[in-house]
Design a protein around this motif. Structure first.
Motif, PDB file in Angstrom:
ATOM      1  N   ALA A  27      40.549  53.039  41.633  1.00 24.22           N
ATOM      2  CA  ALA A  27      41.282  52.851  40.378  1.00 24.22           C
ATOM      3  C   ALA A  27      42.293  51.712  40.499  1.00 24.22           C
ATOM      4  CB  ALA A  27      41.980  54.151  39.998  1.00 24.22           C
ATOM      5  N   LEU A  28      43.011  51.660  41.609  1.00 20.18           N
ATOM      6  CA  LEU A  28      44.039  50.629  41.801  1.00 20.18           C
ATOM      7  C   LEU A  28      43.437  49.232  41.940  1.00 20.18           C
ATOM      8  CD1 LEU A  28      46.422  52.550  44.237  1.00 20.18           C
ATOM      9  CD2 LEU A  28      46.960  51.826  41.899  1.00 20.18           C
ATOM     10  N   LEU A  29      42.256  49.155  42.558  1.00 20.39           N
ATOM     11  CA  LEU A  29      41.605  47.866  42.751  1.00 20.39           C
ATOM     12  C   LEU A  29      40.658  47.511  41.606  1.00 20.39           C
ATOM     13  CD1 LEU A  29      40.733  48.127  46.559  1.00 20.39           C
ATOM     14  CD2 LEU A  29      42.466  46.642  45.521  1.00 20.39           C
ATOM     15  N   ASN A  30      40.499  48.452  40.668  1.00 21.02           N
ATOM     16  CA  ASN A  30      39.583  48.252  39.537  1.00 21.02           C
ATOM     17  C   ASN A  30      38.179  47.921  40.030  1.00 21.02           C
ATOM     18  OD1 ASN A  30      38.831  48.132  36.828  1.00 21.02           O
ATOM     19  ND2 ASN A  30      39.245  45.934  36.682  1.00 21.02           N
ATOM     20  N   ILE A  31      37.694  48.757  40.931  1.00 21.51           N
ATOM     21  CA  ILE A  31      36.391  48.562  41.551  1.00 21.51           C
ATOM     22  C   ILE A  31      35.556  49.814  41.346  1.00 21.51           C
ATOM     23  CG2 ILE A  31      37.200  49.376  43.800  1.00 21.51           C
ATOM     24  CD1 ILE A  31      35.406  47.361  45.119  1.00 21.51           C
ATOM     25  N   GLU A  32      34.244  49.637  41.223  1.00 20.79           N
ATOM     26  CA  GLU A  32      33.360  50.753  40.903  1.00 20.79           C
ATOM     27  C   GLU A  32      33.338  51.817  41.992  1.00 20.79           C
ATOM     28  OE1 GLU A  32      28.572  51.231  40.381  1.00 20.79           O
ATOM     29  OE2 GLU A  32      29.543  49.620  39.237  1.00 20.79           O
TER      30      GLU A  32
END
Length: 363
Positions: A126-131
């Motif tokens: 969530a913090l890195l905006n990664i799947e």
């Protein structure tokens, strides 16, 4: 006592006969509150089971050293698992029985949840905006074996993303080398594997050309190579790109369905590629933190110096291309954040050390 066999689904553990899914973290919390001693013993046996699955055959003393645990604890857990018919002990060491196959996914999920890895993966994604984020236990900076586990996790995800007819471009480096060693396919996979960049100033075993060839062999696919140095002046690069064999590989790279790459610490990479001292000082003054594909990025993901290498051009990749990064060790945390903030990624495979540091920096 709960009867029936537990069923595992992505992100949750569902006991048979229950009224719905119980989230892993909630289930672990319940175990810790109702029976903390039992929870710890279950966690240890689950850990031993899943480590034997990954490292078999392995002796008890060797496993204890790998897990940094007293040998007596490993001996006790192994004895219980053997009595229950989950492992066998032979001259080569401990191996899993057929009976353990059904239990292994549950053991893996429970072990990871007990260590908090499942929760960390969710928060970091969530913090890195990664799947998807996959985290291996341990810290590669302290234990070189951890990188093997990171490579194993990455290989599972990469293999799951590949389909016949796809093209995958790969960089070099130790993390990608470990990923390559764990890639396998029961049936030949018709994929094209190409290096994502030219050769760097590192050993032949960890160069992109070598790794691309190894992945193609392990998957039963095909590969092309770039017989060029990683860095050259613009005039020489443009001249080389006119060669048909080079142009073919460059076109394949830009049409890649998957890009598998490592991430370097800016300062250490500068030394590896012998970047001019004046350039290196200027980049560090600007806050260079991470390196990927020969380009350097600061903590906010801004590109401080574009790559002069022969290889992938991120700006020209297909929007559907899946970027997958593999990097481990607490010291890589800032570098990982820098690179992932610059370009959207589908997957990050890392370790507990880097993950904890990144969560601290991003929180």
């Amino acid at each position: 006592m709960i009867s029936g066999t537990a069923r595992v689904h992505p992100g949750r553990i569902t006991p048979a006969g229950g009224d719905g899914a119980v989230m892993q973290e909630d289930f672990v919390q319940l175990m810790r509150q109702l029976a903390p001693d039992l929870a710890e013993e279950m966690a240890l046996r689950s850990l031993v089971l899943e480590r034997i699955a990954a490292l078999a055959p392995i002796g008890r003393r060797q496993l204890a050293a790998r897990l940094h645990l007293p040998e007596r604890e490993i001996r006790g857990a192994a004895a219980a698992l053997r009595e229950q018919g989950f492992i066998e002990l032979n001259a080569s060491g401990m191996v899993l029985t057929d009976k353990a196959a059904d239990m292994l996914p549950v053991a893996q999920a429970f072990s990871r949840a007990m260590r908090g890895l499942t929760d960390m993966e969710t928060r970091l994604a969530a913090l890195l905006n990664i799947e998807r984020v996959c985290i291996a236990a341990g810290d590669a900076d302290l234990d070189a074996h951890v990188l093997q586990d990171v490579g194993r996790l990455a290989a599972q995800r990469v293999r799951g993303a590949l389909q016949n007819g796809m093209t995958i471009a790969v960089t070099g480096g130790e993390s990608i080398q470990q990923t390559a060693r764990h890639l396998q396919s029961q049936t030949p996979l018709n994929v094209m594997v190409v290096p994502a960049r030219g050769g760097m100033g590192r050993s032949v075993e960890t160069q992109a050309n070598t790794i691309a060839a190894e992945i193609a062999q392990r998957l039963g696919g095909h590969h092309r190579l770039i017989h060029l140095p990683d860095s050259m002046n613009d005039a020489a690069r443009q001249e080389m790109l006119r060669l048909p064999e080079v142009a073919e590989v460059m076109a394949l790279i830009q049409r890649a369905d998957v890009i598998l790459h490592g991430i370097g610490r800016a300062e250490s990479t500068m030394k590896t590629v012998n970047l001019p001292a004046a350039t290196a000082r200027q980049l560090m003054k600007q806050g260079a933190a991470g390196e990927a594909f020969g380009a350097y990025y600061d903590g906010e993901g801004r590109c401080l110096m574009e790559s002069s290498s022969v290889g992938v051009d991120l700006a020209r990749l297909s929007p559907s291309c899946r970027m997958m990064a593999v990097a481990a060790g607490t010291s890589k945390a800032e570098a990982i954040i820098a690179v992932l903030r610059h370009h959207p990624h589908t997957l990050l495979a890392t370790d507990e050390g880097a993950a904890r540091r990144m969560l601290s920096l991003l929180s």
